[in-house]
Design a protein around this motif. Structure first.
Motif, PDB file in Angstrom:
ATOM      1  N   MET A 106     -22.072 -45.646  19.685  1.00 49.34           N
ATOM      2  CA  MET A 106     -23.076 -44.589  19.791  1.00 49.34           C
ATOM      3  C   MET A 106     -22.368 -43.363  20.364  1.00 49.34           C
ATOM      4  O   MET A 106     -21.874 -43.371  21.488  1.00 49.34           O
ATOM      5  N   GLU A 107     -22.319 -42.317  19.587  1.00 48.56           N
ATOM      6  CA  GLU A 107     -21.482 -41.159  19.867  1.00 48.56           C
ATOM      7  C   GLU A 107     -21.981 -40.312  21.039  1.00 48.56           C
ATOM      8  O   GLU A 107     -23.186 -40.172  21.266  1.00 48.56           O
ATOM      9  N   VAL A 108     -21.020 -39.725  21.766  1.00 53.19           N
ATOM     10  CA  VAL A 108     -21.269 -38.665  22.749  1.00 53.19           C
ATOM     11  C   VAL A 108     -20.499 -37.445  22.253  1.00 53.19           C
ATOM     12  O   VAL A 108     -19.267 -37.429  22.285  1.00 53.19           O
ATOM     13  N   ASP A 109     -21.205 -36.444  21.766  1.00 51.77           N
ATOM     14  CA  ASP A 109     -20.552 -35.312  21.103  1.00 51.77           C
ATOM     15  C   ASP A 109     -21.277 -34.012  21.441  1.00 51.77           C
ATOM     16  O   ASP A 109     -22.259 -33.647  20.796  1.00 51.77           O
ATOM     17  N   PRO A 110     -20.790 -33.274  22.454  1.00 54.04           N
ATOM     18  CA  PRO A 110     -21.455 -32.029  22.849  1.00 54.04           C
ATOM     19  C   PRO A 110     -21.017 -30.811  22.037  1.00 54.04           C
ATOM     20  O   PRO A 110     -21.384 -29.689  22.373  1.00 54.04           O
ATOM     21  N   SER A 111     -20.232 -31.019  20.977  1.00 52.46           N
ATOM     22  CA  SER A 111     -19.753 -29.897  20.179  1.00 52.46           C
ATOM     23  C   SER A 111     -20.905 -29.262  19.395  1.00 52.46           C
ATOM     24  O   SER A 111     -22.032 -29.753  19.395  1.00 52.46           O
ATOM     25  N   THR A 112     -20.599 -28.197  18.684  1.00 55.87           N
ATOM     26  CA  THR A 112     -21.637 -27.474  17.933  1.00 55.87           C
ATOM     27  C   THR A 112     -22.224 -28.301  16.789  1.00 55.87           C
ATOM     28  O   THR A 112     -23.349 -28.041  16.358  1.00 55.87           O
ATOM     29  N   ARG A 113     -21.503 -29.298  16.298  1.00 50.62           N
ATOM     30  CA  ARG A 113     -22.076 -30.126  15.226  1.00 50.62           C
ATOM     31  C   ARG A 113     -23.191 -31.027  15.748  1.00 50.62           C
ATOM     32  O   ARG A 113     -24.038 -31.487  14.991  1.00 50.62           O
ATOM     33  N   ALA A 114     -23.173 -31.324  17.062  1.00 51.88           N
ATOM     34  CA  ALA A 114     -24.276 -32.032  17.733  1.00 51.88           C
ATOM     35  C   ALA A 114     -24.572 -33.392  17.106  1.00 51.88           C
ATOM     36  O   ALA A 114     -25.691 -33.677  16.718  1.00 51.88           O
ATOM     37  N   TRP A 115     -23.551 -34.259  17.088  1.00 50.23           N
ATOM     38  CA  TRP A 115     -23.727 -35.591  16.535  1.00 50.23           C
ATOM     39  C   TRP A 115     -23.908 -36.662  17.607  1.00 50.23           C
ATOM     40  O   TRP A 115     -23.749 -37.858  17.329  1.00 50.23           O
ATOM     41  N   SER A 116     -24.222 -36.287  18.812  1.00 49.60           N
ATOM     42  CA  SER A 116     -24.502 -37.281  19.857  1.00 49.60           C
ATOM     43  C   SER A 116     -25.627 -38.199  19.406  1.00 49.60           C
ATOM     44  O   SER A 116     -26.653 -37.741  18.891  1.00 49.60           O
ATOM     45  N   GLY A 117     -25.426 -39.503  19.596  1.00 50.74           N
ATOM     46  CA  GLY A 117     -26.420 -40.477  19.174  1.00 50.74           C
ATOM     47  C   GLY A 117     -26.168 -41.039  17.797  1.00 50.74           C
ATOM     48  O   GLY A 117     -26.798 -42.017  17.394  1.00 50.74           O
ATOM     49  N   GLY A 118     -25.238 -40.438  17.047  1.00 51.34           N
ATOM     50  CA  GLY A 118     -24.861 -40.988  15.757  1.00 51.34           C
ATOM     51  C   GLY A 118     -24.128 -42.312  15.925  1.00 51.34           C
ATOM     52  O   GLY A 118     -23.692 -42.666  17.026  1.00 51.34           O
ATOM     53  N   ILE A 119     -24.001 -43.067  14.837  1.00 48.43           N
ATOM     54  CA  ILE A 119     -23.304 -44.350  14.884  1.00 48.43           C
ATOM     55  C   ILE A 119     -21.985 -44.225  14.127  1.00 48.43           C
ATOM     56  O   ILE A 119     -21.960 -43.923  12.926  1.00 48.43           O
ATOM     57  N   TYR A 120     -20.896 -44.442  14.852  1.00 51.59           N
ATOM     58  CA  TYR A 120     -19.533 -44.347  14.337  1.00 51.59           C
ATOM     59  C   TYR A 120     -18.918 -45.734  14.373  1.00 51.59           C
ATOM     60  O   TYR A 120     -19.178 -46.514  15.298  1.00 51.59           O
ATOM     61  N   ASP A 121     -18.116 -46.068  13.381  1.00 59.03           N
ATOM     62  CA  ASP A 121     -17.442 -47.367  13.360  1.00 59.03           C
ATOM     63  C   ASP A 121     -16.006 -47.160  13.812  1.00 59.03           C
ATOM     64  O   ASP A 121     -15.117 -46.867  13.010  1.00 59.03           O
ATOM     65  N   GLU A 122     -15.791 -47.295  15.113  1.00 60.92           N
ATOM     66  CA  GLU A 122     -14.493 -47.051  15.750  1.00 60.92           C
ATOM     67  C   GLU A 122     -13.428 -47.989  15.190  1.00 60.92           C
ATOM     68  O   GLU A 122     -13.590 -49.195  15.148  1.00 60.92           O
ATOM     69  N   GLY A 123     -12.331 -47.393  14.747  1.00 66.49           N
ATOM     70  CA  GLY A 123     -11.188 -48.180  14.316  1.00 66.49           C
ATOM     71  C   GLY A 123     -11.355 -48.892  12.988  1.00 66.49           C
ATOM     72  O   GLY A 123     -10.511 -49.704  12.608  1.00 66.49           O
ATOM     73  N   ARG A 124     -12.440 -48.572  12.236  1.00 69.24           N
ATOM     74  CA  ARG A 124     -12.665 -49.246  10.952  1.00 69.24           C
ATOM     75  C   ARG A 124     -13.091 -48.249   9.876  1.00 69.24           C
ATOM     76  O   ARG A 124     -12.258 -47.692   9.178  1.00 69.24           O
ATOM     77  N   ARG A 125     -14.401 -47.988   9.761  1.00 66.31           N
ATOM     78  CA  ARG A 125     -14.918 -47.221   8.621  1.00 66.31           C
ATOM     79  C   ARG A 125     -15.333 -45.799   8.966  1.00 66.31           C
ATOM     80  O   ARG A 125     -15.866 -45.081   8.118  1.00 66.31           O
TER      81      ARG A 125
END
Length: 217
Positions: A106-125
């Motif tokens: 579950m992402e923490v992303d304070p950048s302008t794209r604002a994707w905090s809360g998105g689901i990222y597949d770390e180290g895979r997809r």
């Protein structure tokens, strides 16, 4: 008397259905193991504090226990505008990229794209769900304030919320069990050594799970 007994039973059932287990004792890092990079993790004022350092890959403070179906809640706060995340159902195996931590985040992303809360597949997809099509979710994260993160992982349904606002909903069955981890990202772009992220009130439910209503997704 019968009415009192019935009320007591109903109250007790409600309590058992909402049973939370703390994953952090507020004083030590007992029950957690660091993997990956060499970011600094310490306990301050009842909080876990992660701090960036130079020349190291992504760092992860991982629970010693694995979890399958669960509901996780925690509060997190950025002292600086840095990237991070909360891993779940994640793995570290010698036969996979020399033990690299991989799995859902579950992402923490304070950048302008604002994707905090998105689901990222770390180290895979990489990205399974960013927030490009969820403007309400993009506005949920408070950049330099406390944020309540919630992850619901039940069967192949993965849902995330920030401050009560739905951010991501993914159906995926690649991994059904793994550890939870607090990520401090490696330094890139405008990031620098000494940036910090804080976590507190880390708690989990593993029984009698009650997911949020489907209209909250």
């Amino acid at each position: 008397m019968k009415k009192l007994i019935l009320l007591f039973l109903l109250f007790s059932t409600g309590l058992s259905a909402q049973k939370w287990t703390s994953l952090f004792d507020g004083k030590t890092l007992k029950g957690w193991t660091q993997r990956g990079g060499k970011a600094i993790y310490k306990v301050e004022n009842g909080q876990i504090v992660g701090q960036t350092v130079s020349d190291t890959p992504n760092s992860f403070l991982c629970t010693d226990k694995d979890y399958g179906d669960f509901i996780l809640e925690l509060d997190l706060k950025l002292d600086d505008e840095m990237n991070g995340g909360v891993q779940f159902r994640s793995l570290s195996k010698p036969d996979y990229q020399n033990g690299r931590v991989h799995g859902y985040q579950m992402e923490v992303d304070p950048s302008t794209r604002a994707w905090s809360g998105g689901i990222y597949d770390e180290g895979r997809r990489d990205w399974l769900y960013n927030l490009n099509h969820n403007p309400a979710g993009q506005n949920a994260f408070v950049k330099l304030g406390w944020n309540k993160y919630r992850i619901e992982a039940i069967g192949n349904t993965l849902r995330t919320f920030i401050n009560g606002i739905p951010t991501a909903h993914v159906i995926d069955d690649m991994t059904d069990k793994g550890f939870i981890a607090l990520q401090v990202h490696s330094i890139y772009a405008a990031m620098k050594p000494g940036m910090t992220i804080r976590w507190k009130n880390i708690r989990i439910q593993t029984e009698n799970l009650k997911p949020s209503p489907l209209d909250e997704c």
